[in-house]
Design a protein around this motif. Structure first.
Motif, short mmCIF file in Angstrom:
data_model
loop_
_atom_site.label_atom_id
_atom_site.label_comp_id
_atom_site.label_asym_id
_atom_site.label_seq_id
_atom_site.Cartn_x
_atom_site.Cartn_y
_atom_site.Cartn_z
N ASP A 107 -47.33 27.23 14.37
CA ASP A 107 -46.73 26.87 15.66
C ASP A 107 -45.79 27.96 16.15
O ASP A 107 -44.68 27.72 16.62
N SER A 205 -44.08 19.62 15.81
CA SER A 205 -43.59 20.99 15.93
C SER A 205 -42.16 21.02 16.44
O SER A 205 -41.32 21.76 15.93
N ALA A 209 -38.98 22.41 14.34
CA ALA A 209 -38.22 23.52 14.88
C ALA A 209 -36.74 23.16 15.04
O ALA A 209 -35.86 23.98 14.79
N SER A 326 -41.48 25.70 20.12
CA SER A 326 -40.77 26.11 18.91
C SER A 326 -39.41 26.71 19.23
O SER A 326 -38.41 26.41 18.58
#
Length: 382
Positions: A107, A205, A209, A326
């Motif tokens: 990602d 994701s 993150a 991200s």
């Protein structure tokens, strides 16, 4: 008329003979250049294993030794035992070389690579008349920061470019992979240096993150020490809120600028300046945190810390929603990590101020932070 025809024919014959002689003379000189054109074949086996990726990479031993400058003794190693010893002795050099040329991202956040082991094995040459070739077999381990799924990208640039490692004209690797729930085989070369597998989950994701961003603040000693000095030195909740807000906004801006490629500083320079920011905040705690320059300095320090966050994680350059998600998640995590750390330490400092020992403890802690920051600065700069 016949004489003219004969003369013309004679000139043609002489020119043809001269051309043949020139070819025969130049051919030996051109042979080394032709011989220099060579290709190198390698192989890759890649398997996802939880939040790690196991990568077995095979490269021609001699080509690798020449590309990274292992020395003449290593290049001319007479047997596999000597080659194994040479690889073991150059572990750090090999790891550093591959870290920038065999990148795996999940990602759009780069996984951290370590060289776990190295070996040598003989493989048949592509030319049936040639001897077997010695291959360096390198086991790479990638820590993907808690990601057990997502969109995987392999960015492969071994033996490519115009640098000292460009010892072959073309290098290919046959990749056998099992990533992101997908299995397959693909061939990468200089013209096709990357491929992707799996799919990004937006929620997963973003959550991962965010956790990574908070982790950068809470476990990065220089970042945590800066926020701690900012919180303990604050004389009121309003001042703390302004300082943390300025730091959060500018660190997010620094992160974005570094990822977008608008600003690029050498890692050791960024690290040294981050260390100086710790020195400044801790020093102002000693002489008086009411300075009018404190807030602008904190805001400027936020930019430096943002650059460091980007360098510490490593992001891809494929602009798209993967990268946006991200980067936004990391930025949010940084803000949350700063807020939690600052609020907790400010509450503890406020409760401790009622005790007589707090002034001495504060003085010692600030002095220790100044000395630590100066040590970091010297180490990182040199």
């Amino acid at each position: 008329m016949d004489r003219k025809v004969c003369m013309s024919t004679s000139r043609v014959v002489r020119a043809a003979v001269a051309g043949i002689v020139a070819v025969l003379v130049l051919l030996p000189a051109a042979a080394p250049a032709v011989a220099h054109v060579r290709t190198s074949d390698g192989w890759s086996e890649i398997r996802a294993d939880g939040d790690h990726v196991r990568y077995r990479l095979g490269l021609e031993y001699e080509i690798l030794a020449r590309a990274i400058g292992m020395g003449e003794d290593a290049i001319a190693a007479p047997d596999d035992g000597s080659r194994r010893a040479a690889l073991a002795g150059q572990h750090d050099l090999i790891e550093t070389y591959l870290a920038g040329r065999v990148r795996i991202l999940v990602d759009e956040i780069e996984c951290a690579m370590t060289l776990a082991a190295s070996d040598v094995e003989q493989r048949p040459a592509t030319d049936a008349m040639a001897e077997d070739l010695a291959y360096a077999v390198l086991d790479l381990d990638y820590d993907c920061h808690g990601a057990a799924s997502g969109r995987y990208v392999l960015d492969y640039s071994v033996f490519s470019g115009a640098g000292s490692d460009a010892v072959v004209d073309d290098h290919t690797t046959t990749v056998d992979y099992h990533l992101g729930g997908e299995r397959g085989r693909v061939v990468l070369d200089g013209a096709h240096p990357r491929f992707s597998a799996g799919e990004q989950s937006f929620a997963g994701s973003a959550l991962r993150a965010t956790g990574l961003g908070a982790q950068q603040v809470l476990t990065g000693l220089d970042h945590a020490l800066f926020v701690a000095a900012l919180a303990v030195g604050a004389t009121g909740l309003g001042r703390l809120a302004r300082g943390v807000t300025a730091f959060a906004v500018t660190s997010g801006a620094g992160l974005l600028a570094a990822v977008a490629g608008w600003v690029s500083l050498p890692g050791h320079v960024t690290g040294a300046l981050v260390a100086l920011s710790v020195v400044y905040v801790a020093a102002t705690n000693l002489v008086g945190p009411e300075s009018r320059w404190r807030l602008p300095a904190v805001a400027a320090a936020g930019l430096l810390h943002g650059f460091a966050f980007a360098g510490g994680l490593g992001f891809g350059d494929d602009l798209g929603w993967d990268l946006v998600t991200s980067v936004a998640g990391v930025g949010l995590g940084i803000v949350l990590g700063q807020a939690v750390l600052a609020a907790g330490l400010f509450a503890l400092a406020t409760a401790a101020r009622r005790y007589a020992w707090f002034s001495l403890a504060h003085l010692v802690a600030a002095a220790a932070a100044v000395v630590t920051g100066l040590a970091w600065f010297v180490h990182r700069l040199l």
